[in-house]
Design a protein around this motif. Structure first.
Motif, PDB file in Angstrom:
ATOM      1  N   ALA A  42     -60.694  53.611 -49.561  1.00 27.80           N
ATOM      2  CA  ALA A  42     -62.067  53.643 -50.068  1.00 27.80           C
ATOM      3  C   ALA A  42     -62.146  54.039 -51.532  1.00 27.80           C
ATOM      4  O   ALA A  42     -63.241  54.202 -52.064  1.00 27.80           O
ATOM      5  N   VAL A  43     -60.992  54.190 -52.196  1.00 31.35           N
ATOM      6  CA  VAL A  43     -60.994  54.533 -53.625  1.00 31.35           C
ATOM      7  C   VAL A  43     -60.917  53.246 -54.428  1.00 31.35           C
ATOM      8  O   VAL A  43     -59.936  52.505 -54.323  1.00 31.35           O
ATOM      9  N   PRO A  44     -61.921  52.918 -55.235  1.00 32.23           N
ATOM     10  CA  PRO A  44     -61.908  51.662 -55.998  1.00 32.23           C
ATOM     11  C   PRO A  44     -60.780  51.626 -57.018  1.00 32.23           C
ATOM     12  O   PRO A  44     -60.339  52.668 -57.533  1.00 32.23           O
ATOM     13  N   ALA A  45     -60.307  50.425 -57.299  1.00 32.38           N
ATOM     14  CA  ALA A  45     -59.293  50.252 -58.339  1.00 32.38           C
ATOM     15  C   ALA A  45     -59.858  50.672 -59.691  1.00 32.38           C
ATOM     16  O   ALA A  45     -61.067  50.634 -59.917  1.00 32.38           O
ATOM     17  N   GLY A  46     -58.982  51.088 -60.576  1.00 28.32           N
ATOM     18  CA  GLY A  46     -59.407  51.481 -61.912  1.00 28.32           C
ATOM     19  C   GLY A  46     -59.781  52.936 -62.048  1.00 28.32           C
ATOM     20  O   GLY A  46     -60.376  53.326 -63.052  1.00 28.32           O
ATOM     21  N   ALA A  47     -59.425  53.769 -61.060  1.00 31.11           N
ATOM     22  CA  ALA A  47     -59.750  55.191 -61.146  1.00 31.11           C
ATOM     23  C   ALA A  47     -58.883  55.863 -62.207  1.00 31.11           C
ATOM     24  O   ALA A  47     -57.714  55.506 -62.403  1.00 31.11           O
ATOM     25  N   LEU A  48     -59.450  56.831 -62.877  1.00 28.09           N
ATOM     26  CA  LEU A  48     -58.696  57.621 -63.846  1.00 28.09           C
ATOM     27  C   LEU A  48     -57.778  58.592 -63.123  1.00 28.09           C
ATOM     28  O   LEU A  48     -56.592  58.717 -63.437  1.00 28.09           O
ATOM     29  N   LEU A  49     -58.334  59.311 -62.152  1.00 28.32           N
ATOM     30  CA  LEU A  49     -57.590  60.341 -61.421  1.00 28.32           C
ATOM     31  C   LEU A  49     -57.765  60.128 -59.932  1.00 28.32           C
ATOM     32  O   LEU A  49     -58.865  59.830 -59.459  1.00 28.32           O
ATOM     33  N   VAL A  50     -56.682  60.297 -59.192  1.00 29.37           N
ATOM     34  CA  VAL A  50     -56.720  60.221 -57.734  1.00 29.37           C
ATOM     35  C   VAL A  50     -55.923  61.402 -57.177  1.00 29.37           C
ATOM     36  O   VAL A  50     -54.766  61.609 -57.545  1.00 29.37           O
ATOM     37  N   ALA A  51     -56.545  62.183 -56.321  1.00 31.64           N
ATOM     38  CA  ALA A  51     -55.881  63.308 -55.668  1.00 31.64           C
ATOM     39  C   ALA A  51     -55.941  63.108 -54.158  1.00 31.64           C
ATOM     40  O   ALA A  51     -56.985  62.712 -53.625  1.00 31.64           O
ATOM     41  N   THR A  52     -54.846  63.355 -53.476  1.00 32.30           N
ATOM     42  CA  THR A  52     -54.797  63.224 -52.016  1.00 32.30           C
ATOM     43  C   THR A  52     -54.314  64.527 -51.400  1.00 32.30           C
ATOM     44  O   THR A  52     -53.454  65.224 -51.961  1.00 32.30           O
ATOM     45  N   LEU A  53     -54.866  64.839 -50.232  1.00 37.98           N
ATOM     46  CA  LEU A  53     -54.503  66.048 -49.494  1.00 37.98           C
ATOM     47  C   LEU A  53     -54.166  65.670 -48.064  1.00 37.98           C
ATOM     48  O   LEU A  53     -54.945  64.989 -47.391  1.00 37.98           O
ATOM     49  N   ASP A  54     -53.010  66.119 -47.582  1.00 42.35           N
ATOM     50  CA  ASP A  54     -52.613  65.981 -46.187  1.00 42.35           C
ATOM     51  C   ASP A  54     -53.041  67.269 -45.483  1.00 42.35           C
ATOM     52  O   ASP A  54     -52.344  68.285 -45.530  1.00 42.35           O
ATOM     53  N   LEU A  55     -54.205  67.246 -44.852  1.00 41.27           N
ATOM     54  CA  LEU A  55     -54.789  68.478 -44.322  1.00 41.27           C
ATOM     55  C   LEU A  55     -53.960  69.111 -43.200  1.00 41.27           C
ATOM     56  O   LEU A  55     -53.800  70.329 -43.187  1.00 41.27           O
ATOM     57  N   GLY A 204     -45.719  64.078 -50.697  1.00 45.14           N
ATOM     58  CA  GLY A 204     -46.117  65.481 -50.722  1.00 45.14           C
ATOM     59  C   GLY A 204     -47.394  65.706 -49.956  1.00 45.14           C
ATOM     60  O   GLY A 204     -48.168  64.777 -49.707  1.00 45.14           O
ATOM     61  N   ALA A 205     -47.609  66.958 -49.564  1.00 40.70           N
ATOM     62  CA  ALA A 205     -48.831  67.307 -48.850  1.00 40.70           C
ATOM     63  C   ALA A 205     -50.040  67.258 -49.765  1.00 40.70           C
ATOM     64  O   ALA A 205     -51.170  67.089 -49.308  1.00 40.70           O
ATOM     65  N   ALA A 206     -49.808  67.416 -51.045  1.00 38.88           N
ATOM     66  CA  ALA A 206     -50.879  67.291 -52.047  1.00 38.88           C
ATOM     67  C   ALA A 206     -50.297  66.557 -53.241  1.00 38.88           C
ATOM     68  O   ALA A 206     -49.154  66.797 -53.640  1.00 38.88           O
ATOM     69  N   ARG A 207     -51.096  65.644 -53.790  1.00 36.26           N
ATOM     70  CA  ARG A 207     -50.600  64.859 -54.915  1.00 36.26           C
ATOM     71  C   ARG A 207     -51.765  64.457 -55.805  1.00 36.26           C
ATOM     72  O   ARG A 207     -52.839  64.110 -55.319  1.00 36.26           O
ATOM     73  N   VAL A 208     -51.534  64.501 -57.102  1.00 38.63           N
ATOM     74  CA  VAL A 208     -52.530  64.087 -58.090  1.00 38.63           C
ATOM     75  C   VAL A 208     -51.864  63.098 -59.035  1.00 38.63           C
ATOM     76  O   VAL A 208     -50.766  63.360 -59.543  1.00 38.63           O
ATOM     77  N   THR A 209     -52.502  61.967 -59.254  1.00 41.23           N
ATOM     78  CA  THR A 209     -52.001  60.983 -60.220  1.00 41.23           C
ATOM     79  C   THR A 209     -53.104  60.647 -61.210  1.00 41.23           C
ATOM     80  O   THR A 209     -54.278  60.576 -60.844  1.00 41.23           O
ATOM     81  N   VAL A 210     -52.712  60.442 -62.446  1.00 44.80           N
ATOM     82  CA  VAL A 210     -53.645  60.116 -63.524  1.00 44.80           C
ATOM     83  C   VAL A 210     -53.099  58.906 -64.274  1.00 44.80           C
ATOM     84  O   VAL A 210     -51.923  58.889 -64.654  1.00 44.80           O
ATOM     85  N   VAL A 211     -53.934  57.907 -64.475  1.00 41.17           N
ATOM     86  CA  VAL A 211     -53.564  56.711 -65.232  1.00 41.17           C
ATOM     87  C   VAL A 211     -54.593  56.530 -66.343  1.00 41.17           C
ATOM     88  O   VAL A 211     -55.790  56.369 -66.081  1.00 41.17           O
ATOM     89  N   LEU A 212     -54.135  56.560 -67.571  1.00 44.37           N
ATOM     90  CA  LEU A 212     -55.026  56.426 -68.725  1.00 44.37           C
ATOM     91  C   LEU A 212     -55.247  54.946 -69.048  1.00 44.37           C
ATOM     92  O   LEU A 212     -54.314  54.137 -68.983  1.00 44.37           O
ATOM     93  N   THR A 213     -56.459  54.619 -69.409  1.00 48.43           N
ATOM     94  CA  THR A 213     -56.756  53.269 -69.868  1.00 48.43           C
ATOM     95  C   THR A 213     -56.323  53.140 -71.331  1.00 48.43           C
ATOM     96  O   THR A 213     -56.146  54.154 -72.027  1.00 48.43           O
ATOM     97  N   PRO A 214     -56.150  51.927 -71.847  1.00 48.99           N
ATOM     98  CA  PRO A 214     -55.809  51.770 -73.272  1.00 48.99           C
ATOM     99  C   PRO A 214     -56.834  52.438 -74.186  1.00 48.99           C
ATOM    100  O   PRO A 214     -56.458  53.019 -75.215  1.00 48.99           O
ATOM    101  N   GLU A 215     -58.097  52.374 -73.820  1.00 47.09           N
ATOM    102  CA  GLU A 215     -59.131  53.021 -74.643  1.00 47.09           C
ATOM    103  C   GLU A 215     -58.964  54.538 -74.648  1.00 47.09           C
ATOM    104  O   GLU A 215     -59.125  55.183 -75.690  1.00 47.09           O
ATOM    105  N   GLN A 216     -58.647  55.112 -73.507  1.00 46.29           N
ATOM    106  CA  GLN A 216     -58.469  56.554 -73.436  1.00 46.29           C
ATOM    107  C   GLN A 216     -57.241  57.005 -74.211  1.00 46.29           C
ATOM    108  O   GLN A 216     -57.252  58.058 -74.845  1.00 46.29           O
ATOM    109  N   ARG A 217     -56.195  56.201 -74.167  1.00 50.07           N
ATOM    110  CA  ARG A 217     -54.995  56.553 -74.918  1.00 50.07           C
ATOM    111  C   ARG A 217     -55.267  56.484 -76.421  1.00 50.07           C
ATOM    112  O   ARG A 217     -54.787  57.335 -77.193  1.00 50.07           O
TER     113      ARG A 217
END
Length: 403
Positions: A42-55, A204-217
């Motif tokens: 349910a997370v749309p493509a093009g997100a800046l940051l995505v964090a997941t938790l394995d509860l 991992g039980a918790a993970r955060v990923t960040v992808v910068l757009t060319p404009e943000q860079r």
């Protein structure tokens, strides 16, 4: 003839049985229920940051279990179970939090998967909105039903469908999450960029990923130049992430992906220098973080930069408690303080008193107001200031002895 006829009948019977068995198996295969929805779907493509938790994994860890305890509260209303009759979080297994690259689409979105009671959840959200003086409105969006407070413009919405997932967001971004969950638009996994950094970080039980757009860079490079940093290797960063793996030891692995090898090596040297300087800082050592920083191994590997450290479960638990204490995440005595002020503001002398309700200094016309405010003030006074380095257990001692 009789033998050949008998053999033919036997072969025909075997064929019928095999065909019927195959048809039965195919029918059973078609009846197999579809896989449970994932939060990331349910997370749309093009997100800046995505964090997941394995509860379930976090609930089973001594270092994090206390933050997922069942007795959760809604500020000003009481325990979740008392308000709703059940705790929606208790049955969840996975949570994904996303921040869109374009800020105008919404501040963030949250998706949760697990055993979802859709009707009960909508009723619970409606009760909370009503208890806070709002007007709940339930609408249908695709295969989801959503509830929001119609009296508060721009407030977030909760959307859910039978079997899940549960979605929380605002405005256009919630609609984008629904479209992704129902397959009308690509989800974040289809882009591959977050998958690349996730694979580099590892499971991992918790993970955060960040992808910068060319404009943000480009904007990052301009800000670094304006700050006087000149050409900074940080301008070469295109993605980064960190993962938390649970086991006998808790392993933290952070990864930064760069444009080229040289900036990654230069960035690694800068990070090692910053690590050493921070590890020697007195405040860092007082909260127990100095020894952890000293053990962080930072090394460049081609276009990627890796930072790794391992902690014992006891060490991680103590560190989490201290950090939570400093950030005020675990101050149950101070959080309910705003609740008594709400009726007092509405019972005051008019709308002009409302802005002063959050101010501690100006006296109120109601003679009893200082006495009602006094109790929370004493509790706050007994706790250390945010910069003080005292664990929750140490803080509990003076509170226990207070009159």
């Amino acid at each position: 003839m009789q033998t050949r006829t008998r053999d033919g009948l036997i072969l025909l019977l075997v064929g019928v049985l095999l065909g019927g068995g195959l048809a039965w198996l195919l029918g059973r295969r078609q009846e197999t229920p579809p896989a449970a929805p994932r939060a990331l779907d349910a997370v749309p493509a093009g997100a800046l940051l995505v964090a997941t938790l394995d509860l379930p994994a976090l609930r089973g860890s001594p270092a994090f279990a206390s933050f997922l305890r069942e007795e959760r509260e809604i500020p000003g209303l009481g325990k979740v179970r008392d308000v709703c009759g059940f705790d929606p979080v208790a049955a969840l297994t996975e949570v994904a939090i996303a921040v869109p690259a374009a800020g105008e689409g919404g501040d963030f979105g949250l998706a949760a998967a697990g055993a979802v009671q859709d009707e009960a959840l909508l009723a619970c959200a409606s009760k909370v909105i009503e208890a806070r003086g709002g007007q709940p409105v339930v609408s249908t969006v695709g295969g989801f039903r959503a509830v929001r407070d119609s009296s508060a413009e721009g407030s977030g919405e909760i959307a859910v469908r039978p079997g899940g997932p549960i979605l929380l967001g605002g405005g256009a971004y919630l609609r984008a999450m629904i479209d992704a969950a129902e397959g009308r638009t690509p989800a974040v996994g289809a882009s591959g960029e977050h998958d690349d950094i996730a694979r580099a970080v590892g499971e991992g039980a918790a993970r955060v990923t960040v992808v910068l757009t060319p404009e943000q860079r480009a904007e990052l490079g301009r800000e670094l130049a304006l700050s006087g940093a000149g050409r900074s290797p940080a301008a070469a960063i295109r993605a980064g992430g960190v993962g938390l793996a649970l086991g006998p030891e808790i392993a933290v692995h952070a990864v930064v992906l760069c444009d080229a090898e040289a900036p990654c090596a230069e960035l690694g040297a800068a990070m090692r220098a910053a690590r050493d300087a921070r590890a020697d800082d007195l405040a860092t050592r007082l909260i127990g973080l100095g020894s952890v920083l000293e053990r962080i191994a930072i090394a460049a590997d081609g276009n990627s930069l890796h930072a790794r450290v391992k902690l014992s479960a006891e060490e991680a638990g103590a560190l989490v408690e201290r950090l939570a204490s400093l950030r005020g995440l675990r101050q149950p005595a101070a959080r309910p303080a705003p609740a008594p002020r709400l009726p007092r503001e509405s019972d005051g002398s008019g709308g002009s008193d409302a802005p002063r309700g959050d101010a501690a200094a100006p006296p109120r016309g109601d003679a009893t107001a200082p006495r009602r405010d006094a109790a929370p003030a004493r509790r706050d006074a007994g706790a250390p200031p945010p910069d003080a380095v005292i664990t929750p257990r140490e803080r509990a001692k003076p509170d226990a002895g207070a009159p």
